[in-house]
Write an enzyme that holds these catalytic residues in place. Structure first.
Site, PDB file in Angstrom:
ATOM      1  CE1 TYR A  37      -4.053   2.071   0.583  1.00  0.00           C
ATOM      2  CE2 TYR A  37      -2.366   3.452   1.748  1.00  0.00           C
ATOM      3  CZ  TYR A  37      -3.623   3.415   1.198  1.00  0.00           C
ATOM      4  OH  TYR A  37      -4.489   4.489   1.302  1.00  0.00           O
ATOM      5  CG  ASP A  38       3.160   2.118   3.386  1.00  0.00           C
ATOM      6  OD1 ASP A  38       2.071   2.601   3.525  1.00  0.00           O
ATOM      7  OD2 ASP A  38       3.998   1.839   4.509  1.00  0.00           O
ATOM      8  CG  LEU A  84     -26.971   5.181  23.671  1.00  0.00           C
ATOM      9  CD1 LEU A  84     -25.945   4.403  23.049  1.00  0.00           C
ATOM     10  CD2 LEU A  84     -28.229   4.936  23.054  1.00  0.00           C
ATOM     11  CD  GLU A 114     -24.652  -0.828  16.430  1.00  0.00           C
ATOM     12  OE1 GLU A 114     -24.932  -1.313  15.582  1.00  0.00           O
ATOM     13  OE2 GLU A 114     -24.548   0.278  16.578  1.00  0.00           O
ATOM     14  CE  LYS A 116     -21.832   3.851  25.545  1.00  0.00           C
ATOM     15  NZ  LYS A 116     -20.453   4.616  25.429  1.00  0.00           N
ATOM     16  CG  ASP A 118     -14.482   4.468  25.713  1.00  0.00           C
ATOM     17  OD1 ASP A 118     -15.068   5.240  25.755  1.00  0.00           O
ATOM     18  OD2 ASP A 118     -13.681   4.066  26.530  1.00  0.00           O
ATOM     19  CE1 TYR A 227     -23.377   5.872  16.720  1.00  0.00           C
ATOM     20  CE2 TYR A 227     -21.123   5.053  16.844  1.00  0.00           C
ATOM     21  CZ  TYR A 227     -21.922   5.974  17.060  1.00  0.00           C
ATOM     22  OH  TYR A 227     -21.650   7.042  17.827  1.00  0.00           O
ATOM     23  CE  LYS A 291     -27.187   1.752  18.093  1.00  0.00           C
ATOM     24  NZ  LYS A 291     -26.561   2.053  16.814  1.00  0.00           N
ATOM     25  CE  LYS A 315     -21.375   2.767  29.351  1.00  0.00           C
ATOM     26  NZ  LYS A 315     -20.460   3.514  30.575  1.00  0.00           N
ATOM     27  CB  CYS A 409      21.926   3.185  35.265  1.00  0.00           C
ATOM     28  SG  CYS A 409      21.251   1.806  34.560  1.00  0.00           S
ATOM     29  CB  CYS A 412      24.955  -0.642  34.387  1.00  0.00           C
ATOM     30  SG  CYS A 412      24.657   1.056  33.723  1.00  0.00           S
ATOM     31  CB  CYS A 425      21.289   4.185  31.542  1.00  0.00           C
ATOM     32  SG  CYS A 425      22.851   3.483  31.584  1.00  0.00           S
ATOM     33  CB  CYS A 431      23.560  -0.267  30.745  1.00  0.00           C
ATOM     34  SG  CYS A 431      22.186  -0.546  31.563  1.00  0.00           S
TER      35      CYS A 431
HETATM   36  S1  IVH Z   1     -25.940   4.756  18.771  1.00  0.00           S
HETATM   37  C1  IVH Z   1     -29.501   7.490  19.233  1.00  0.00           C
HETATM   38  N1  IVH Z   1     -24.092   3.056  18.692  1.00  0.00           N
HETATM   39  O1  IVH Z   1     -21.975   5.986  22.913  1.00  0.00           O
HETATM   40  C2  IVH Z   1     -28.463   6.617  19.284  1.00  0.00           C
HETATM   41  N2  IVH Z   1     -23.852   4.961  20.032  1.00  0.00           N
HETATM   42  O2  IVH Z   1     -23.184   6.692  25.526  1.00  0.00           O
HETATM   43  C3  IVH Z   1     -27.038   7.086  19.305  1.00  0.00           C
HETATM   44  N3  IVH Z   1     -21.391   5.048  20.929  1.00  0.00           N
HETATM   45  O3  IVH Z   1     -22.780   9.392  22.388  1.00  0.00           O
HETATM   46  C4  IVH Z   1     -25.996   6.315  19.724  1.00  0.00           C
HETATM   47  N4  IVH Z   1     -20.885   3.064  19.851  1.00  0.00           N
HETATM   48  O4  IVH Z   1     -20.828   8.428  20.944  1.00  0.00           O
HETATM   49  C5  IVH Z   1     -24.435   4.245  19.260  1.00  0.00           C
HETATM   50  N5  IVH Z   1     -22.450   1.476  18.192  1.00  0.00           N
HETATM   51  C6  IVH Z   1     -22.903   2.471  18.797  1.00  0.00           C
HETATM   52  C7  IVH Z   1     -21.971   3.562  19.847  1.00  0.00           C
HETATM   53  C8  IVH Z   1     -22.507   4.673  20.205  1.00  0.00           C
HETATM   54  C9  IVH Z   1     -20.384   4.230  20.803  1.00  0.00           C
HETATM   55  C10 IVH Z   1     -21.201   6.364  21.666  1.00  0.00           C
HETATM   56  C11 IVH Z   1     -22.002   7.635  21.252  1.00  0.00           C
HETATM   57  C12 IVH Z   1     -22.893   7.970  22.238  1.00  0.00           C
HETATM   58  C13 IVH Z   1     -22.581   7.295  23.346  1.00  0.00           C
HETATM   59  C14 IVH Z   1     -23.532   7.337  24.262  1.00  0.00           C
END
Ligand code: IVH
Length: 669
Positions: A37-38, A84, A114, A116, A118, A227, A291, A315, A409, A412, A425, A431
């Site tokens: 790719y590079d 959420l 799906e 979540k 971070d 998402y 969902k 969670k 160090c 050593c 060091c 060392c």
């Molecule tokens: S759906 C109306 N799906 O989690 C529904 N949110 O604590 C909107 N987030 O602010 C969110 N992964 O930034 C959705 N698969 C996912 C997500 C997701 C991460 C985040 C999103 C939201 C926060 C809520």
């Protein structure tokens, strides 16, 4: 190359790069290696440099950032970006399902589940298939315009797949985040420069995206996953699952780990399974999002003031715990850097017992004001080394004195020197900690690739004083190895063979193996291609290094000081005297390069060479390997399962070779 040809080639390269981005980020099914790719990328960069008027803003090379802004403009969202509600327990998720069924008056509700992610939430707007605007979530009603920053993300398509007929107008929501190994590498770079390390991948993602200077964002390894369709012209998919499938068809990355669940029990099972493999994922997730699948049901359920009723964040057990710093130790790395390490009263964080946490560097310790005896909150993200999130003030507690870096160090006893936030060091190869690191690095896969020379063996070789520098590896005798733990006749022979085998090495790998500060695989290649022989590299001074494209003042200084050092020169001399053959990179002379000016395209599986090897051979002989067939192609080498490129070659009358014919051509050359 004339302009017309250049344009054709540029178009082909852009199409190929976009396709590979799509395969990598959306389909999760890359067809080429990163190196390849590079190479395509560099080919495009070179062509565009030669024909600046052919550069367009949507070229893959233009994901480099735009001039800095004075401020991030506020921008209202079309629809509020909701948050959420979250839950932790099985009872809560059962209650959620019960509520859904009751409100809908349905005996069964099915769900899409799906990860979540971070990171931070963004809104992306596409008009007629082109990315036109992107914003952060902000307070949900108004966000910040980060369009130019988002353009630098390779996983964000600037154009949707037109053959999949995306809607004229599409607003999607996604998450921008950083993968764990990228996060660690970034933190390493930051602390090496004396900058503050990010506390976790989420902060790193937010800090990287919300930049006034998009060039900084461009240098940060951010990715996006989408998402949610927040708005679109034309008919909307009937379920959330179809929505995600549509995103993928249109070319947008959607969660790879998505699942449909017919019952809430299935949701609970997926939650359990995902939590168990949480640490195997390349990115941090803090739970699942559940969902209601049908969109007509989502609509009936509606929303509360800040969150939808039809979705919930389920969670995982949090991975932050409170413990006590029992001591602060200092470890010595491969290049001599001293890193403070908090030794903790063992505590279980998300199922793993933690007894140490990195403190990055002395500045970091001072900033967080961590002292022996303090109460702290430790945080664990994936299998990243745990970090101390913060110190917790204990009222009335008498504290120890602030931590200070040692002036000798700890391994050593050599003097410690300082460079900014950085302590190291000065013992170098004297060392043991540095020597072990240097040998491990020299033997590693991307350097001399000496199989069987792992951490444990290296430690013994150094401790038994059998190896005092890299060259000593080549004087090892079997009797000596047999004295070590874990060696028998066969394993000793294998290791000696592997060492012997490493005596023929490319310049690039050798330079990488020397472990020069700031010189990784990429810079080693740049140096090898530019200077071609080790002697030429060794005869170069700081200024001349700096004149090489991609080599900045810091790398140049590091190179100069490495090659100036007598000890290093002596080791290199001894390595050569002991039979190390460092292959020079062939000169770019036309007559020595029988394939000069010839372009090859490979298609289908190659059994004897493999793609990468075949391409390497062509390049060694002065030719070029291209990704797509055009009139400029000289040969198409087709494996048994070749497809569209073979047809294209036939159509254009390009010469077609079997792998055997290709092999014969190489032999002859
Ligand atoms: S759906 C109306 N799906 O989690 C529904 N949110 O604590 C909107 N987030 O602010 C969110 N992964 O930034 C959705 N698969 C996912 C997500 C997701 C991460 C985040 C999103 C939201 C926060 C809520």
């Amino acid at each position: 190359m004339n302009k017309r040809d250049a344009q054709t080639q540029i178009d082909a390269l852009r199409t190929a790069l976009r396709r590979h981005d799509y395969l990598y980020y959306v389909k999760d099914r890359p067809e080429i290696s990163d190196t390849e790719y590079d190479r395509l990328f560099r080919e495009l960069t070179d062509l565009e440099a030669a024909h600046p008027d052919l550069v367009t803003p949507d070229s893959p090379t233009q994901r480099v950032g735009a001039p800095p802004l004075d401020e991030l403009k506020k921008t209202p969202h079309e629809r509020p970006m909701l948050s959420l509600d979250s839950i932790l327990d099985r009872e809560d998720v059962l209650a959620f399902d019960k509520r859904m069924r009751k409100e809908l008056g349905e005996p069964r509700v099915n769900y899409t589940v799906e990860p979540k992610f971070d990171g931070l939430s963004v809104e992306l707007v596409y008009e007629r298939g082109t990315f036109v605007r992107g914003a952060t979530r902000g307070d949900g009603a108004t966000g910040e315009d980060v369009t130019i920053n988002l353009r630098t993300l390779r996983s964000l398509p600037l154009h949707l797949q037109s053959d999949a007929h995306p809607p004229d107008r599409l607003v999607v929501r996604g998450e921008v985040y950083m993968q764990l190994d990228d996060f660690q590498a970034l933190n390493r770079r930051m602390t090496e420069r004396g900058d503050e390390a990010f506390a976790n991948p989420r902060n790193a993602a937010a800090g990287s995206l919300r930049q006034l200077d998009s060039k900084i964002t461009a240098g940060r390894p951010l990715v996006v996953t989408c998402y949610e369709i927040m708005g679109q012209s034309g008919p909307v998919p009937p379920t959330h699952w179809d929505e995600l499938e549509a995103l993928v068809r249109w070319g947008l990355p959607a969660p790879a780990h998505r699942k449909q669940c017919a019952t809430i029990e299935e949701v609970i099972a997926v939650h359990r399974e995902t939590e168990a493999i949480r640490d195997e994922l390349p990115y941090e997730i803090d739970g699942l999002v559940v969902k209601v699948n049908r969109r007509d049901w989502q609509e009936r359920l509606g929303e509360k003031s800040r969150s939808p009723r039809w979705a919930i964040a389920y969670k995982f057990t949090p991975r932050k715990e409170i413990t006590i710093v029992q001591d602060i130790a200092v470890s010595v790395g491969r290049t001599g850097t001293l890193t403070p390490l908090a030794l903790l009263k063992p505590v279980e964080v998300g199922g793993v017992t933690i007894s140490r946490a990195t403190l990055h560097n002395a500045d970091e310790v001072a900033r967080k004001d961590i002292r022996v005896g303090d109460t702290v909150k430790v945080e664990r993200a994936g299998d990243v080394i745990p970090a101390i999130a913060e110190r917790i003030e204990v009222p009335g507690q008498k504290r120890e004195r602030p931590f200070q870096m040692p002036d000798r160090c700890p391994v050593c006893d050599s003097a410690v020197a300082r460079e900014g936030a950085y302590y190291y060091c000065t013992g170098q190869a004297a060392c043991p900690a540095q020597l072990k690191g240097a040998i491990e690095h020299y033997a590693s896969k991307s350097a001399l690739n000496i199989e069987g020379l792992g951490k444990k063996t290296v430690a013994q070789l150094v401790e038994e004083k059998l190896v005092n520098n890299l060259a000593d590896l080549y004087t090892l005798r079997k009797e000596q190895l047999l004295e070590l733990d874990g060696f028998a006749d066969r394993s000793a022979s294998l290791l000696l063979n592997a060492i012997e085998h490493s005596k023929r090495v490319t310049l690039e790998r050798f330079l990488m193996g020397l472990g020069i500060r700031q010189v990784g695989q990429h810079i080693a290649r740049v140096l090898a291609e530019h200077f071609r022989t080790l002697d030429a590299v060794m005869a170069t001074g700081r200024d001349a290094f700096e004149r090489v494209h991609e080599i900045g003042p810091e790398i140049a200084a590091s190179l100069e000081s490495f090659f100036k050092e007598d000890h290093n020169r002596q080791v290199i001399e001894r390595l050569r005297a002991l039979g190390l053959m460092i292959e020079a990179v062939p000169e770019a002379r036309q007559d020595a390069r029988p394939f000069a000016g010839k372009t090859f395209v490979f298609t289908g599986g190659l059994e004897r060479f493999g793609r990468d090897e075949a391409k390497r051979r062509v390049e060694q002989l002065g030719g070029r390997a291209a990704a797509s067939v055009s009139k400029q192609t000289d040969y198409v080498v087709a494996g048994p399962d070749a497809g569209s490129k073979l047809n294209q070659a036939k159509k254009l009358g390009v010469k077609i070779l079997t792998e055997a014919e290709f092999a014969a051509l190489i032999e002859k050359a």
